[in-house]
Design a protein around this motif. Structure first.
Motif, PDB file in Angstrom:
ATOM      1  N   THR A  67      -4.524  -3.322  -4.744  1.00 32.47           N
ATOM      2  CA  THR A  67      -3.320  -2.518  -4.548  1.00 32.47           C
ATOM      3  C   THR A  67      -3.291  -1.971  -3.131  1.00 32.47           C
ATOM      4  O   THR A  67      -2.258  -1.974  -2.481  1.00 32.47           O
ATOM      5  N   TYR A  68      -4.457  -1.504  -2.645  1.00 33.02           N
ATOM      6  CA  TYR A  68      -4.485  -0.942  -1.299  1.00 33.02           C
ATOM      7  C   TYR A  68      -5.016  -1.952  -0.273  1.00 33.02           C
ATOM      8  O   TYR A  68      -5.141  -1.627   0.915  1.00 33.02           O
ATOM      9  N   LEU A  69      -5.365  -3.157  -0.743  1.00 34.34           N
ATOM     10  CA  LEU A  69      -5.811  -4.254   0.131  1.00 34.34           C
ATOM     11  C   LEU A  69      -6.958  -3.858   1.056  1.00 34.34           C
ATOM     12  O   LEU A  69      -7.024  -4.288   2.192  1.00 34.34           O
ATOM     13  N   ARG A  94      -3.818   0.548   9.863  1.00 35.16           N
ATOM     14  CA  ARG A  94      -4.541  -0.732   9.850  1.00 35.16           C
ATOM     15  C   ARG A  94      -3.674  -1.894  10.346  1.00 35.16           C
ATOM     16  O   ARG A  94      -4.161  -2.967  10.618  1.00 35.16           O
ATOM     17  N   GLU A 103       0.835  -1.197   0.000  1.00 39.65           N
ATOM     18  CA  GLU A 103       0.000   0.000   0.000  1.00 39.65           C
ATOM     19  C   GLU A 103       0.878   1.258   0.000  1.00 39.65           C
ATOM     20  O   GLU A 103       0.593   2.229  -0.703  1.00 39.65           O
ATOM     21  N   ARG A 159      -2.918   6.335   6.857  1.00 32.45           N
ATOM     22  CA  ARG A 159      -4.184   5.622   7.018  1.00 32.45           C
ATOM     23  C   ARG A 159      -3.970   4.110   6.815  1.00 32.45           C
ATOM     24  O   ARG A 159      -4.504   3.289   7.551  1.00 32.45           O
ATOM     25  N   GLU A 160      -3.150   3.766   5.804  1.00 34.93           N
ATOM     26  CA  GLU A 160      -2.873   2.339   5.548  1.00 34.93           C
ATOM     27  C   GLU A 160      -2.073   1.742   6.713  1.00 34.93           C
ATOM     28  O   GLU A 160      -2.363   0.642   7.170  1.00 34.93           O
ATOM     29  N   ARG A 162       0.748   4.118  -2.933  1.00 37.58           N
ATOM     30  CA  ARG A 162       0.401   5.523  -2.681  1.00 37.58           C
ATOM     31  C   ARG A 162       1.533   6.453  -3.116  1.00 37.58           C
ATOM     32  O   ARG A 162       1.291   7.516  -3.692  1.00 37.58           O
TER      33      ARG A 162
END
Lengths: 435, 314
Positions: free
Chosen positions: B276-278, A433, A398, A429-430, A402
């Motif tokens: 891509t961002y899972l 998680r 991710e 933000r990723e 980005r």
């Protein structure tokens, strides 16, 4: 009506039977061949098929009891394909792992821990940095297949034609990015004045991918993530990072020495190899790839650094991973295959076939004729002295996506500060998680 | 000498009555017949329904469930506050608004020009239909080479005739227009066939009457063909809009949503979110919203067709 019904039912039964029959047949066939051979499903990088076949032939010859189902996927689709396959109920038995994704796959339990399966001595010949890149939280999850480096390729004929002095060609002797820009300005040529240069000054092989662009920012002292890998705010949008990104964006927009929108590495190489650009920032495999262009006269200079900045070069490579959910009766075959692919012979063979830098020392000794070339010496020097691995984070996929979006936007003219602020917000933000 | 007429056999005399009885039974089936008829219908439909359920309804249900992640509407709330998603909605609508009317206009025009018989006409009809038989990936790759901003055929032609070179897919302004043009090029021939078959249904006598009254071919087209094609027109417009709302392949192959998100249609954003961002819930939420929009469009389509047929009856 009864007749209609009975015809319909007969048809249905026939369909069911004909559908089931081949399945039964296949089952019998599979059972028969299982006794003879173990079939390994392998998802691999979509390198040219003839080269892959040549690479695998010795293994298949020596191991008639192992069958390989190689599923070669093009680079642009590889990571998405792996995401789908690894999350499914039937993951591949063995798969290629992009170095920085090792943590991501290990974190999600896709990779088999190898500590108890691989002897410490087996790792002795690999570069320590390559072995380190195969670990996540101290546990070995993959074996190193290749390493990598990058440098500044140049078209000798174009430099000579315009009377421009060639960049240095000695290990560790590098020019500055400011100098590269100066050269690119002089060598961007629009001879017919149609606004479309016939020769571009500079190409970047992976023109929006962090792999080749992070070293620009790192040369100015920036780093994309905090040291613990938990945050990007204040790092990916730091002053130094933005300065490097602005330099990058200017190549395409203000300076117009690089063509906008050529994003596929093979296309970039095609441009450079066919004489449409004077310089190309590219990885080590281009030494072999560019030699395929007939009559193409090129050289290599060490990876540039910013004036007053640090010399930083990209590295990292491909790894071989085994699925954590591999059936136990296949594990030995999978380990055997992974050992073969990362062996001295196979690493050297792949370096000769495709030109990837091996991740083990003895492979270089195996091919003195190939690696005694000055270009390899330049790259090997950087691999030892200036190489900086990409950040280790389970959110690498991710993070990279980005950051790639941000570089892509900057290439197309977006403001670097805005693009990187947005990237920082999204990356954090990723990352959240995974906490 | 003529033979006296033979009296009809009783069974032969009964035949028309039996036929009538069978017909009555079919039109007004008894309870038993109705049951077996239903069974037969179900048996015929079962394979199609099973496939539909396995490959369409089940994944759609999974997608909706994933988007709700434990009964929460979080993914949807985040979407409506997300500028990337909102921009993607605008891009998708802009794409559909460009591609759909243009496709309908071009295909209708082609049908009007190419209706009727004749070797040349059928040859041109085939030529127009051909692009729709080629897979979208092949179309996209081919057009990618033609539209390459630096060394593509399109710019070479523009330069040759003295026009300025264009960035095409590398321009944030032109990229979506190029994709819409590509969609028109590929689909116009396909929808043309619908119009042609619709035109076949218009009675010849109407045209003959108009010609007797001195109507020109253009007047015939405008006052007879197009109004009588209304149901087909509605169907083509809505179906094509649905197809365009689901566009993915050309974006995936040619622009990957760029430059600057200018071609980042919803299906591509859903794909990126997932792989891509899972972020599966986000991806599923986008897919669910697109599904709902497409469902609404299809409903509108049905209404339009019904309205069209209603008009016929008046």
């Amino acid at each position: 009506m009864k007749r209609v019904l009975s015809v319909a039912l007969t048809l249905l039964i026939l369909t069911a039977v004909t559908t089931a029959l081949p399945a039964v047949g296949a089952g019998v066939g599979a059972a028969a061949s299982a006794a003879a051979a173990t079939r390994l499903e392998v998802v691999w990088m979509g390198w040219p098929k003839d080269l892959l076949d040549e690479q695998l032939a010795p293994f298949l010859q020596a191991n008639p009891d192992i069958e390989l189902d190689i599923q070669a996927v093009p680079f642009n689709q590889l990571f998405q394909t792996l995401e789908v396959r690894l999350a499914s109920s039937q993951p591949p038995d063995v798969f290629i792992v992009d170095g920085p994704l090792t943590a991501s796959y290990a974190h999600r339990g896709y990779l088999m821990p190898l500590d108890s399966l691989i002897y410490e001595e087996e790792l002795a010949e690999f570069f320590p940095a390559s072995v380190e890149a195969c670990k996540y939280r101290g546990v070995l999850y993959a074996l190193p297949y290749t390493s990598s480096a990058a440098g500044l390729y140049f078209n000798i004929d174009i430099f000579n034609e315009y009377g421009v002095e060639l960049p240095p060609q000695k290990p560790g002797d590098r020019i500055t990015w400011e100098h590269v820009l100066e050269l690119a300005r002089r060598l961007t040529v629009d001879s017919n004045g149609d606004g479309q240069p016939e020769v571009w000054g500079l190409l970047i092989e992976q023109s929006d991918r962090p792999y080749q662009l992070l070293p620009l920012a790192e040369s100015l002292g920036a780093r994309p993530l905090s040291p613990d890998g938990s945050t990007s705010e204040g790092f990916v949008n730091s002053e130094a990072f933005i300065k490097a990104a602005r330099f990058y964006g200017d190549l395409f927009n203000a300076e117009k020495v690089s063509p906008v929108g050529i994003l596929d590495a093979p296309v970039v190489r095609e441009y450079f190899g066919s004489g449409k650009a004077a310089m190309m920032l590219g990885a080590e495999w281009n030494i072999s790839r560019l030699a395929e262009f007939e009559g193409f006269n090129f050289g290599l200079s060490a990876h540039p650094a910013f004036e007053g900045g640090r010399a930083v070069t990209p590295t990292g490579g491909w790894h071989v991973g085994i699925s954590s959910r591999i059936p136990s009766d296949k594990l030995d075959a999978a380990l055997h295959f992974a050992r073969y692919m990362t062996s001295r012979e196979a690493s050297a063979a792949w370096a000769r076939l495709f030109g990837n830098a091996p991740a083990r020392r003895d492979a270089y000794e195996a091919l003195p004729d190939l690696f005694s070339n000055y270009m390899w010496e330049v790259l090997l020097y950087d691999m030892e002295h200036t190489a900086s691995p990409r950040p280790v984070t389970p959110a690498y996929l991710e993070f990279e996506a980005r950051l790639k979006d941000a570089f892509n936007a900057i290439q197309f003219g977006a403001d670097p500060t805005e693009a990187l602020n947005e990237a920082a917000r999204l990356i954090d933000r990723e990352l959240a998680r995974y906490r | 000498m003529s033979r006296p007429p033979t009296p009809a056999q009783p069974s032969a005399r009964l035949a028309p009555i039996q036929r009538q009885a069978r017909l009555r039974e079919r039109l007004h089936p008894t309870h038993r017949n109705l049951r077996s008829e239903l069974l037969a219908t179900a048996a015929f439909l079962a394979p199609a329904l099973a496939l539909l359920a396995a490959f369409r309804l089940y994944p759609a249900a999974v997608s909706v469930a994933q988007s709700l992640q434990g009964g929460s509407l979080q993914a949807y709330r985040e979407l409506f506050a997300d500028t990337t998603f909102l921009k993607s909605v605008r891009v998708t609508l802009a794409y559909a608004a460009m591609a759909s009317p243009a496709t309908v206009a071009v295909s209708l025009l082609l049908a009007l020009v190419l209706q009727g018989s004749g070797r040349v006409r059928s040859l041109v009809r085939t030529a127009c239909f051909l692009p729709s038989t080629v897979s979208m990936s092949v179309v996209a790759v081919t057009w990618g080479m033609i539209l390459d901003p630096h060394f593509g055929l399109a710019n070479s032609v523009l330069s040759a005739v003295g026009l300025p070179r264009q960035l095409f897919l590398a321009s944030p302004v032109q990229a979506l227009q190029c994709l819409a043009a590509l969609s028109v090029w590929r689909n116009a021939g396909y929808w043309m066939m619908f119009f042609l078959s619709g035109m076949e249904a218009v009675p010849k006598s109407v045209y003959e009457a108009a010609q007797l009254d001195g109507a020109s071919p253009l007047q015939c087209a405008v006052t007879i063909t197009v109004p009588l094609l209304a149901p087909t027109l509605g169907f083509v417009l809505v179906s094509n809009t649905v197809v365009n709302c689901l566009a993915f392949a050309p974006v995936f192959i040619l622009t990957r949503g760029g430059p600057l998100g200018s071609t980042n249609v919803l299906m591509y954003e859903a794909y990126k979110s997932a792989f891509t961002y899972l972020d599966m819930p986000r991806s599923s939420a986008i897919s669910t919203l697109v599904l709902a929009a497409v469902f609404a469009l299809s409903f509108l389509e049905l209404k339009l067709i019904q309205a069209g047929f209603g008009g016929d009856r008046q």
